[in-house]
Design an enzyme around this catalytic site. Structure first.
Site, PDB file in Angstrom:
ATOM      1  N   CYS A 189      45.970  47.850  47.119  1.00 17.16           N
ATOM      2  CA  CYS A 189      46.106  46.774  46.136  1.00 17.16           C
ATOM      3  C   CYS A 189      47.361  47.012  45.310  1.00 17.16           C
ATOM      4  CB  CYS A 189      44.922  46.773  45.167  1.00 17.16           C
ATOM      5  SG  CYS A 189      43.367  46.283  45.880  1.00 17.16           S
TER       6      CYS A 189
ATOM      7  N   CYS B 146      42.124  47.648  41.587  1.00 14.43           N
ATOM      8  CA  CYS B 146      41.727  48.606  42.610  1.00 14.43           C
ATOM      9  C   CYS B 146      40.858  49.717  41.993  1.00 14.43           C
ATOM     10  CB  CYS B 146      42.984  49.204  43.248  1.00 14.43           C
ATOM     11  SG  CYS B 146      42.684  49.997  44.839  1.00 14.43           S
TER      12      CYS B 146
ATOM     13  N   GLY C 202      57.229  23.592  31.759  1.00 15.04           N
ATOM     14  CA  GLY C 202      58.166  23.773  32.873  1.00 15.04           C
ATOM     15  C   GLY C 202      59.617  23.568  32.497  1.00 15.04           C
TER      16      GLY C 202
ATOM     17  N   CYS D 267      40.148  50.519  48.211  1.00 10.94           N
ATOM     18  CA  CYS D 267      38.927  49.925  47.647  1.00 10.94           C
ATOM     19  C   CYS D 267      38.281  48.928  48.591  1.00 10.94           C
ATOM     20  CB  CYS D 267      39.215  49.287  46.297  1.00 10.94           C
ATOM     21  SG  CYS D 267      40.074  47.682  46.408  1.00 10.94           S
TER      22      CYS D 267
ATOM     23  N   CYS E 168      42.317  46.368  51.509  1.00 12.83           N
ATOM     24  CA  CYS E 168      42.868  47.512  50.780  1.00 12.83           C
ATOM     25  C   CYS E 168      42.278  48.796  51.366  1.00 12.83           C
ATOM     26  CB  CYS E 168      42.531  47.402  49.298  1.00 12.83           C
ATOM     27  SG  CYS E 168      42.988  48.888  48.356  1.00 12.83           S
TER      28      CYS E 168
END
Lengths: 274, 286, 226
Positions: B263, B269, B29, B241, B238
């Site tokens: 997606c 997808c 970080g 899909c 979606c």
């Protein structure tokens, strides 16, 4: 706890031993700017609940002294011993992380210009809440509740909580700065000309507010100003500075009514009477 | 191929960047400064990510590049081609088959795995920049762990919108120490940052910073007790899909205001549709 | 309760050629609990100066000023502050307050700094203001706008709201009408009855005769006059 060991045998630790003891002990504080003196050999004790005024003309070293006391400037010599929760500590020798933690918990600093002490892009509530969040508050409702309470105490209407300080008058900004500083219940407040840029009528309101807060919270205050009327109404004790040195100190009304030093006499006699 | 050093950058530069990466891995970080090079693309097109990828690539790698989850947008295509040309590595669109993935603004739906390197393009690496413009001050705040300001940002959000409205670039705290900007991924992706088996690297070219999350780092999204973090997405499945669990893009389909949700992860997808899953508009659109 | 011994004082005017003006020498007096001592002497003889020294407002050059257990002449500022809070009250001729603070708050303040609850402090302040005939409609206003006599009565209320064991009164009945003068004299008598030691300056001879047990002529402490 090197600070504790360091003070084991000193005159200061003797003073701090009793049940009633100073909050802050300053010894031989000196700051030079090259060959020029910022402040020199300043020593005093500040007791809990006491308001100490520091007066002097521009360039007398009073602002330099305040900066050294508050840890904004590193002095060349001297000690600033504070009675922390962990015992006596010389804040000059302390690691910066610790000093900054002190600055957002036990200490507070009120700037002359509210713009220096506020976040102008953050709402009034956010400004007050910042110190709470900085010490770990993580409940929005509680933080907001405390912010509201403090806005009330400094006489800012609750419906201004989401406004930014830009939209506030100078007096309101200064009151907001005070709320932001006092919300975490500090024990020592540094003030640099807190009424400096304000209209006379607004000054009175602020002085009244400060007196009440000092009394209710038992605050110790070090206030730097060139305004003798302000210290007469606010300060218990007075230090008069000239050329970086303390030329006279004592009870506020005694110093103002029976000044001993030539410079203090000049200062007092130069005030226009109304 | 012989016109370029492998993966475009000279070996000294790669070495410098790898050192920065190693330091970043050692201090999760923490933003490591590095000497960002001029790249043959403008800032904002992933110059930081490209340099990190270039420093990590070996000839055996298989590279995938996505932009907002898609493999076929201009940015993704040009970076993929850039490395095909300068490193000659294999490329793929399948998340599971890639060894290095460079991304802009998304983490794929298919879980990453051990051994994979995931490289983020970062525009502004400093999460404290919003309220504290001074770089000297923000560095000190990181040093001293003074992170109250991050919550001021979230407080302001709730005060103004009634809820934490930050929906991407949502700040996180890494291993209980550094507060980090996860790059402008949707907050929906934030939970995937934590405990991830892949090595996650972040490169900011213009700002000259690299930071990292070693595998399985603990990453917590900042929040309030009474306004907890929520990884939200559009309330739809979606339309192609039928996936209910993937992050969706909203697509306006005509001038009458009709729209569809698909997606954002094109590979995910496509994989679902190949396996026979069909959404609301899956038949006609396919 | 108040014991002044061999007290001397001079002013040095640094900005007027360093002129040294001796104003007091060998001042000695004492005030017992329940006693009221009046200071007499011509204007400029040093009555107010002596009072101010007892209050710690003027520094003493030599000698001692014991109030209770404290020697004011050698005390730390914070000790004098504590003394003024609990033990030593002072009714001066001038009212010095923050503008805009309501009269009732001005009067209640000495109690608030002692930690008395707000309601009780205000209650006691209100009772005293009523007794001193300050109309209730004025209580919420700042006394800075009041007439001289009204300001004087606010000052007296502030000085009597807490039962100080020692009291300094500088012309408490000046500029008061007969009715209010009577109230103030009663307040002084009540303070004496509860055991307060009072040192006062009274130009009002009738008042002096009524409340003072003894008189001390400060002329004998004035250098060059004695």
């Amino acid at each position: 706890m090197t600070g504790r060991i360091f003070y084991e045998n000193s005159e200061i630790s003797q003073k701090f031993r009793g049940a009633e003891r100073p909050l802050l002990a300053v010894r031989g504080l000196t700051k030079r700017y090259g060959a020029r003196i910022g402040c020199a050999e300043v020593s005093f004790d500040l007791w809990p609940g006491e308001v100490l005024g520091i007066v002097g003309e521009s360039g007398s070293g009073k602002s330099t002294l305040l900066s050294c006391l508050a840890g904004h400037l590193a002095p060349d010599e001297g000690e600033v011993v504070f009675d922390t929760a962990d015992g006596l500590r010389d804040t000059v020798a302390m690691a910066e992380a610790e000093r900054r933690r002190l600055a957002r918990t036990d200490w507070a600093f009120v700037h002359q210009n509210p713009r220096d002490g506020l976040r102008m892009g953050v709402s009034a509530g956010g400004n007050v809440g910042e110190r709470l969040m900085a010490v770990g508050a993580r409940n929005y409702g509680t933080i907001r509740g405390q912010a509201l309470d403090w806005l009330g105490r400094v006489e800012i209407a609750a419906d201004r909580i989401d406004d930014r300080p830009r939209a506030f008058s100078g007096g309101m900004q200064q009151r907001l700065q005070i709320a932001r500083n006092l919300v975490t219940g500090p024990r020592l407040v540094f003030m640099d000309e807190p009424t400096g840029g304000l209209d006379v009528s607004v000054q009175a309101r602020l002085l009244d507010l400060l007196r009440g807060l000092v009394r209710e919270m038992g605050l110790s205050v070090i206030i730097v100003t060139h305004d003798l009327a302000v210290v007469r109404l606010l300060a218990d004790r007075l230090m008069v500075m000239k050329g970086g040195r303390v030329v006279e100190q004592g009870l506020t009304d005694q110093v103002l009514d029976d000044p001993q030093h030539a410079y203090t006499q000049l200062l007092v006699s130069s005030v226009l009477q109304v | 191929m012989s016109d370029y050093n492998f993966a475009y950058l000279d070996e000294q530069t790669k070495r410098m960047i790898r050192r920065a990466i190693l330091k970043g891995v050692a201090i999760p970080g923490y933003q490591v400064p590095f000497a960002s090079r001029e790249m043959p693309m403008p800032y904002g097109w992933g110059t930081g990510g490209v340099q990190v990828t270039a420093a990590c690539l070996v000839p055996e790698d298989r590279l995938k590049v996505i932009d907002q989850g898609a493999d076929d947008t201009t940015n993704a295509v040009s970076i993929r081609r850039f490395f095909q040309k300068t490193a000659g590595v294999e490329v793929t669109e399948a998340t599971a088959e890639a060894t290095i993935i460079q991304t802009r603004h998304r983490i794929p739906e298919t879980p990453l795995t051990e051994g994979q390197i995931f490289v983020y393009q970062v525009p502004i690496p400093e999460p404290l920049r919003f309220l504290e413009p001074r770089e000297t001050e923000t560095r000190r705040m990181h040093e001293l762990e003074e992170y109250g300001l991050m919550h001021v940002k979230l407080y302001e959000d709730i005060a103004r919108h009634g809820t934490i409205a930050t929906s991407y670039d949502y700040p996180v705290r890494v291993e209980g120490r550094y507060v980090m900007d996860p790059s402008p991924i949707p907050k929906f992706d934030n939970p995937k940052l934590s405990g991830n088996p892949a090595l996650q690297l972040f490169g900011a070219g213009r700002e000259q910073r690299i930071y990292a999350l070693p595998p399985y780092s603990q990453v917590v999204s900042l929040d309030f007790e009474d306004h907890p973090f929520v990884a939200s997405k559009a309330e739809h499945d979606c339309d192609l899909c039928g996936a209910a669990d993937s992050y969706l893009d909203e697509v306006i389909t005509d001038d009458q205001g009709n729209r569809m949700f698909v997606c954002s992860d094109t590979d995910y997808c496509r994989g679902r549709r190949a396996a026979g899953q069909v959404g609301r508009l899956g038949g006609e659109a396919a | 309760m108040i014991q002044v011994s061999d007290l001397s004082k001079s002013f040095t005017l640094h900005n007027q050629g360093g002129a040294v003006i001796p104003v007091m020498a060998g001042a000695t007096l004492s005030v017992a609990p329940g006693e009221c001592v009046g200071l007499t002497g011509a204007s400029g003889a040093g009555k107010s100066t002596l009072m101010r020294m007892v209050y710690g407002n003027y520094l003493a050059a030599e000698g001692s000023i014991r109030v209770g257990d404290l020697d004011v002449a050698g005390a730390e500022p914070r000790e004098i502050i504590a003394l003024r809070r609990r033990t030593l009250g002072y009714v001066s001729q001038f009212l010095r307050v923050v503008p805009r603070v309501p009269t009732i708050e001005v009067v209640a303040e000495p109690l608030l700094v002692l930690g008395v609850a707000r309601d009780e402090a205000r209650g006691r302040a209100a009772a005293l203001l009523a007794r001193l005939n300050i109309p209730e409609r004025l209580w919420a206003l700042s006394p800075t706008t009041f007439s001289g006599g009204e300001q004087q009565r606010v000052n007296i209320a502030r000085g009597f709201v807490h039962g100080y064991p020692a009291l300094l009164l500088d012309e408490p009945t000046a500029s008061l009408d007969a009715a209010n003068r009577e109230v103030v004299l009663e307040l002084i008598e009540e303070a004496k009855a509860r055991g307060a030691a009072i040192l006062g300056i009274f130009h009002d001879e009738g008042a002096r005769a009524r409340v003072c047990d003894r008189l001390v002529d400060v002329t004998c402490f004035t250098p060059g006059l004695a």
